[in-house]
Design a protein around this motif. Structure first.
Motif, PDB file in Angstrom:
ATOM      1  N   UNK A  79     -58.178 -24.452 -41.335  1.00  0.00           N
ATOM      2  CA  UNK A  79     -57.104 -23.599 -41.849  1.00  0.00           C
ATOM      3  C   UNK A  79     -56.741 -22.619 -40.745  1.00  0.00           C
ATOM      4  N   UNK A  80     -55.474 -22.542 -40.391  1.00  0.00           N
ATOM      5  CA  UNK A  80     -55.069 -21.637 -39.320  1.00  0.00           C
ATOM      6  C   UNK A  80     -53.718 -21.032 -39.646  1.00  0.00           C
ATOM      7  N   UNK A  81     -53.403 -19.941 -38.956  1.00  0.00           N
ATOM      8  CA  UNK A  81     -52.142 -19.247 -39.161  1.00  0.00           C
ATOM      9  C   UNK A  81     -52.277 -17.778 -38.805  1.00  0.00           C
ATOM     10  N   UNK A  82     -51.389 -16.979 -39.303  1.00  0.00           N
ATOM     11  CA  UNK A  82     -51.444 -15.530 -39.085  1.00  0.00           C
ATOM     12  C   UNK A  82     -51.639 -14.874 -40.440  1.00  0.00           C
ATOM     13  N   UNK A  83     -52.761 -14.190 -40.595  1.00  0.00           N
ATOM     14  CA  UNK A  83     -53.118 -13.644 -41.901  1.00  0.00           C
ATOM     15  C   UNK A  83     -52.197 -12.504 -42.314  1.00  0.00           C
ATOM     16  N   UNK A  84     -51.580 -11.824 -41.338  1.00  0.00           N
ATOM     17  CA  UNK A  84     -50.624 -10.765 -41.672  1.00  0.00           C
ATOM     18  C   UNK A  84     -49.336 -11.367 -42.217  1.00  0.00           C
TER      19      UNK A  84
END
Length: 387
Positions: A79-84
């Motif tokens: 799982x990846x991405x930008x948490x903001x």
């Protein structure tokens, strides 16, 4: 030396300083309420309104992407991405520490990798980029949580006002309560002024038996406690068929406001030049013509003063509205009662409470400053009296 021209005595300076202190003491809470009404719940919970213009550190609970967004890379599930961005947070935030448990929020620094045991591992960067790896497929519907400490830039929003004024929620919306309060306040201000003006003129300039007794009765009514008259008056309303409603609350406010209105207006009208009234009578003017064409224009300062105080008192009233209005369905709920309801149902949502409180203050402030201008003009117009 204190009486020398151009110098002020110590007493004058003491008065000025005292007034300044009182102004500041009243202004600070109002400014704090106004600023808080534009802040988010997280900002209010973590910092005071006086620090709203500066970046603040906040502890946030952010969720990663849902398990449905996972990708398989070899034997790993990622799982990846930008948490903001995933949590619609400000991209200007800078994460200074993070953790996988609420008990250890600052356990890891940005760029560190946390070992989740059999669940895998997670890496979080300062800008919010994350990567969660697991040897097993992510399951469930709830995304993983990360606890972060981030430096949040100053942020102001109109969402609180949209929620309070435009939301269709009957528990949070102030729009209906706003119009209900206007429906109560405007007639409850105009009616006593009209009645009191006629009564004050009669008590000031008309000769009739029992005038002194009526004046004494008006003065005596000034000391009647409001709370003492509520239940008897409500029973009277129910007995004559008025019941609870707008008519009942208008009459109640009129009755409670008339003694002070008559007393103030009568004392002011007595001080008006007698020669003007006598000349008007010699010219054949009736009492009604004298009242409408001479007394009312000269009495504008007193009328404006009472209008301001009656409007403010009625707008901020809760007790009379509770007794004489039916608010079980919310159709006649006034703003003061709506704020009390918010305290009970949304006690933790301080941003909603601050916004609702400031909305209820905005109209009295506007009325006061608008009427103050006319009040000063009326004072100046009536200050020079002919002989």
């Amino acid at each position: 030396m204190a009486s020398i021209a151009g110098k002020k005595s110590g007493l004058v300076w003491a008065v000025h300083i005292s007034v300044l202190v009182l102004v500041v003491l009243w202004l600070l809470p109002t400014a704090g309420l106004f600023i808080s009404s534009f802040r988010t719940a997280d900002q209010i919970a973590t910092s005071g309104w006086w620090s709203s213009l500066f970046p603040q550190e906040q502890n946030l609970v952010l969720r990663a992407a849902a398990p449905s967004a996972q990708k398989q890379e070899g034997s790993l599930y990622v799982l990846s991405g930008n948490i903001l961005a995933d949590n619609k947070a400000s991209a200007e935030m800078n994460i200074s520490a993070w953790g996988t448990s609420s008990r250890a929020i600052g356990q890891y620094a940005p760029g560190d990798t946390a070992d989740l045991g059999e669940s895998g591992r997670v890496t979080l960067q300062a800008n919010g980029d994350y990567r969660i790896e697991s040897n097993a497929e992510f399951t469930g519907s709830r995304p993983p949580r990360l606890f972060v400490t981030a430096t949040v830039p100053p942020k102001f929003t109109l969402d609180n006002y949209r929620h309070v004024l435009l939301s269709g929620s009957t528990t949070d919306s102030m729009a209906n309560a706003f119009f209900n309060t206007l429906t109560v306040t405007i007639p409850a201000t105009v009616i006593p002024i009209l009645i009191a003006a006629f009564a004050a003129y009669a008590l000031a300039w008309m000769e009739f038996p029992g005038r002194a007794l009526l004046i004494a009765a008006v003065v005596a009514l000034l000391v009647v406690p409001l709370q003492l008259a509520l239940i008897p008056l409500l029973r009277l309303h129910l007995a004559i068929g008025i019941g609870k409603g707008y008519l009942g609350v208008w009459l109640a406010h009129t009755g409670f406001g008339l003694p002070l209105a008559i007393y103030l207006l009568r004392n002011y009208m007595v001080g008006l030049p007698r020669d003007i009234i006598e000349c008007a009578k010699v010219d054949g003017a009736t009492d009604f013509q004298i009242f409408t064409r001479i007394i009312l224009p000269l009495s504008f300062p007193a009328l404006a003063s009472f209008a301001i105080f009656q409007f403010l008192w009625t707008w901020n009233d809760l007790l009379v509205a509770k007794v004489f209005l039916i608010d079980a369905t919310g159709e006649t709920t006034v703003m003061t009662n709506q704020i009390v309801e918010l305290l009970g149902t949304r006690g933790g949502n301080w941003e909603i409470l601050a916004t609702a409180a400031f909305v209820s203050m905005a109209v009295p402030l506007a009325v006061f400053f608008a009427m103050q201008r006319y009040l000063v003009r009326g004072l100046l117009a009536g200050s020079v009296k002919g002989g």
